[in-house]
Write a protein that holds these residues in place. Structure first.
Motif, PDB file in Angstrom:
ATOM      1  N   GLY A  30      81.861  11.634  14.678  1.00  0.00           N
ATOM      2  CA  GLY A  30      80.518  10.816  14.330  1.00  0.00           C
ATOM      3  C   GLY A  30      80.802   9.775  13.049  1.00  0.00           C
ATOM      4  O   GLY A  30      81.888   9.086  13.136  1.00  0.00           O
ATOM      5  N   THR A  97      73.801   1.718  14.334  1.00  0.00           N
ATOM      6  CA  THR A  97      74.485   3.018  14.397  1.00  0.00           C
ATOM      7  C   THR A  97      74.725   3.408  12.958  1.00  0.00           C
ATOM      8  O   THR A  97      74.727   4.720  12.565  1.00  0.00           O
ATOM      9  CB  THR A  97      75.869   2.963  15.031  1.00  0.00           C
ATOM     10  OG1 THR A  97      75.487   2.199  16.275  1.00  0.00           O
ATOM     11  CG2 THR A  97      76.596   4.008  14.785  1.00  0.00           C
ATOM     12  N   LEU A 101      72.319   7.237  11.871  1.00  0.00           N
ATOM     13  CA  LEU A 101      73.021   8.230  12.062  1.00  0.00           C
ATOM     14  C   LEU A 101      73.107   9.111  10.840  1.00  0.00           C
ATOM     15  O   LEU A 101      73.893   8.314   9.883  1.00  0.00           O
ATOM     16  CB  LEU A 101      74.230   8.203  13.030  1.00  0.00           C
ATOM     17  CG  LEU A 101      74.041   7.714  14.239  1.00  0.00           C
ATOM     18  CD1 LEU A 101      75.576   7.561  14.933  1.00  0.00           C
ATOM     19  CD2 LEU A 101      73.030   8.300  15.198  1.00  0.00           C
ATOM     20  N   GLN A 105      78.243  14.197  11.585  1.00  0.00           N
ATOM     21  CA  GLN A 105      77.898  14.841  12.737  1.00  0.00           C
ATOM     22  C   GLN A 105      78.509  14.121  14.098  1.00  0.00           C
ATOM     23  O   GLN A 105      78.213  12.989  14.135  1.00  0.00           O
ATOM     24  CB  GLN A 105      76.378  14.873  12.688  1.00  0.00           C
ATOM     25  CG  GLN A 105      75.956  15.804  11.646  1.00  0.00           C
ATOM     26  CD  GLN A 105      74.339  15.899  11.708  1.00  0.00           C
ATOM     27  OE1 GLN A 105      73.910  16.062  12.848  1.00  0.00           O
ATOM     28  NE2 GLN A 105      73.627  16.183  10.443  1.00  0.00           N
ATOM     29  N   TYR A 107      78.728  12.861  17.556  1.00  0.00           N
ATOM     30  CA  TYR A 107      77.824  11.978  18.608  1.00  0.00           C
ATOM     31  C   TYR A 107      78.698  11.497  19.627  1.00  0.00           C
ATOM     32  O   TYR A 107      78.687  10.152  19.905  1.00  0.00           O
ATOM     33  CB  TYR A 107      76.810  10.994  18.041  1.00  0.00           C
ATOM     34  CG  TYR A 107      75.465  11.584  17.207  1.00  0.00           C
ATOM     35  CD1 TYR A 107      74.628  12.071  17.489  1.00  0.00           C
ATOM     36  CD2 TYR A 107      75.681  11.547  15.851  1.00  0.00           C
ATOM     37  CE1 TYR A 107      73.566  12.626  16.928  1.00  0.00           C
ATOM     38  CE2 TYR A 107      74.883  12.180  15.070  1.00  0.00           C
ATOM     39  CZ  TYR A 107      73.687  12.864  15.573  1.00  0.00           C
ATOM     40  OH  TYR A 107      72.777  13.077  14.770  1.00  0.00           O
ATOM     41  N   HIS A 109      78.531  10.900  22.717  1.00  0.00           N
ATOM     42  CA  HIS A 109      77.698  10.261  23.956  1.00  0.00           C
ATOM     43  C   HIS A 109      77.343   8.895  23.251  1.00  0.00           C
ATOM     44  O   HIS A 109      77.637   7.662  23.835  1.00  0.00           O
ATOM     45  CB  HIS A 109      76.354  10.801  24.218  1.00  0.00           C
ATOM     46  CG  HIS A 109      76.747  11.894  25.009  1.00  0.00           C
ATOM     47  ND1 HIS A 109      77.698  12.108  26.219  1.00  0.00           N
ATOM     48  CD2 HIS A 109      76.309  13.293  24.892  1.00  0.00           C
ATOM     49  CE1 HIS A 109      77.598  13.284  26.558  1.00  0.00           C
ATOM     50  NE2 HIS A 109      76.765  14.013  26.075  1.00  0.00           N
ATOM     51  N   LEU A 110      76.991   8.613  21.810  1.00  0.00           N
ATOM     52  CA  LEU A 110      76.827   7.403  21.275  1.00  0.00           C
ATOM     53  C   LEU A 110      77.877   6.676  21.028  1.00  0.00           C
ATOM     54  O   LEU A 110      77.830   5.541  21.134  1.00  0.00           O
ATOM     55  CB  LEU A 110      76.006   7.813  20.088  1.00  0.00           C
ATOM     56  CG  LEU A 110      74.567   8.160  20.028  1.00  0.00           C
ATOM     57  CD1 LEU A 110      73.884   8.437  18.853  1.00  0.00           C
ATOM     58  CD2 LEU A 110      73.561   6.915  20.597  1.00  0.00           C
ATOM     59  N   GLU A 144      69.177  10.933  21.169  1.00  0.00           N
ATOM     60  CA  GLU A 144      70.122  11.680  20.264  1.00  0.00           C
ATOM     61  C   GLU A 144      69.729  12.400  19.030  1.00  0.00           C
ATOM     62  O   GLU A 144      70.246  13.284  18.520  1.00  0.00           O
ATOM     63  CB  GLU A 144      71.530  11.148  20.034  1.00  0.00           C
ATOM     64  CG  GLU A 144      72.525  10.772  21.283  1.00  0.00           C
ATOM     65  CD  GLU A 144      73.008  12.171  21.753  1.00  0.00           C
ATOM     66  OE1 GLU A 144      73.871  12.555  21.130  1.00  0.00           O
ATOM     67  OE2 GLU A 144      72.823  12.631  23.152  1.00  0.00           O
TER      68      GLU A 144
END
Length: 242
Positions: A30, A97, A101, A105, A107, A109-110, A144
């Protein structure tokens, strides 16, 4: 802690006389911050541009310590920052972003979606080719982070056809028949967010109105709200094309 990975530059904050604190979006970990010694130097300024892909090496003695970060350029998007619409699109996607976020962590897909938006901005001949993808990215950020919209069925009746609006309270879709008496209180739902495909300028603006409402209400609050003027500039520029 030692991590070597490819990452997307999302934010660069000057620190001290020569350094910079950089926040990178990585596929497996992330959003991660790190301190780049000499990050404001002539050599590193072209590397540490938002949207660039870098080979990053994070090192710290403990997980609680801000990592020392070294970077090497993997793919530059500097040329795009000279194009007004492309630049504001890149700056907004990366700022969202970095602001939305939590750090550390995963993510995945992001990460992949952000990389896809940036690639679309680089490849498309005009903003028409990437603006819809940016709206979908904002929807994915909401989902998300636990604020996903339900655009699969009418929140009032359960029907799945002729969905025309989104409730600004629940985030659920509303069918044309059920929503007609309350149309002035609902957000128009553009078809590309349901069926996919290309988005016209009117659809893009309608999509940005939906995502903007929920991002402002649920995600970009407190200190994170300081990036909202950048989004307003993006929406204004794209609205001129509608």
């Amino acid at each position: 802690m030692h991590l070597a990975t490819r990452a997307i530059v999302c934010a660069v904050l000057p620190h001290g006389e020569h350094g910079a604190i950089v926040r990178l979006m990585t596929a497996e970990n992330g959003l991660l911050p790190g301190y780049v010694r000499g990050g404001r130097s002539r050599r590193l300024r072209p590397v540490l541009l938002v949207g660039n892909l870098v080979e990053a090496d994070f090192r710290s003695r403990t997980d609680a310590q801000l990592a020392a970060l070294t970077v090497e350029l993997a793919e530059s998007r500097a040329a795009l920052l000279g194009e007004p619409l492309a630049a504001i699109g890149i700056e907004w996607a990366t700022a969202l972003t970095a602001a939305a976020l939590p750090e550390g962590q995963p993510y995945p897909h992001l990460h992949d979606a952000l990389d896809g938006v940036l690639a679309a901005i680089a490849a498309a001949p005009s903003a028409r080719g990437w603006a819809g993808a940016l709206v979908r990215y904002e929807l994915l950020v909401l989902a998300e982070l636990g604020f996903g919209l339900d655009l699969t069925a009418c929140a009032a009746t359960g029907v799945t056809e002729d969905l025309a609006w989104v409730s600004p309270r629940s985030g659920g879709a509303v069918s044309r028949g059920a929503g007609a008496p309350y149309a002035d209180r609902l957000l128009p739902l553009p078809g590309f967010l349901i069926a996919g495909g290309d988005a016209g300028w009117g659809d893009v603006v309608a999509g940005l109105a939906i995502t903007g409402h929920f991002l402002t209400r649920d995600v970009l609050i407190g200190r994170a709200a300081t990036i909202l003027p950048a989004r307003a500039r993006l929406v204004e520029r794209l609205s001129r094309l509608a």
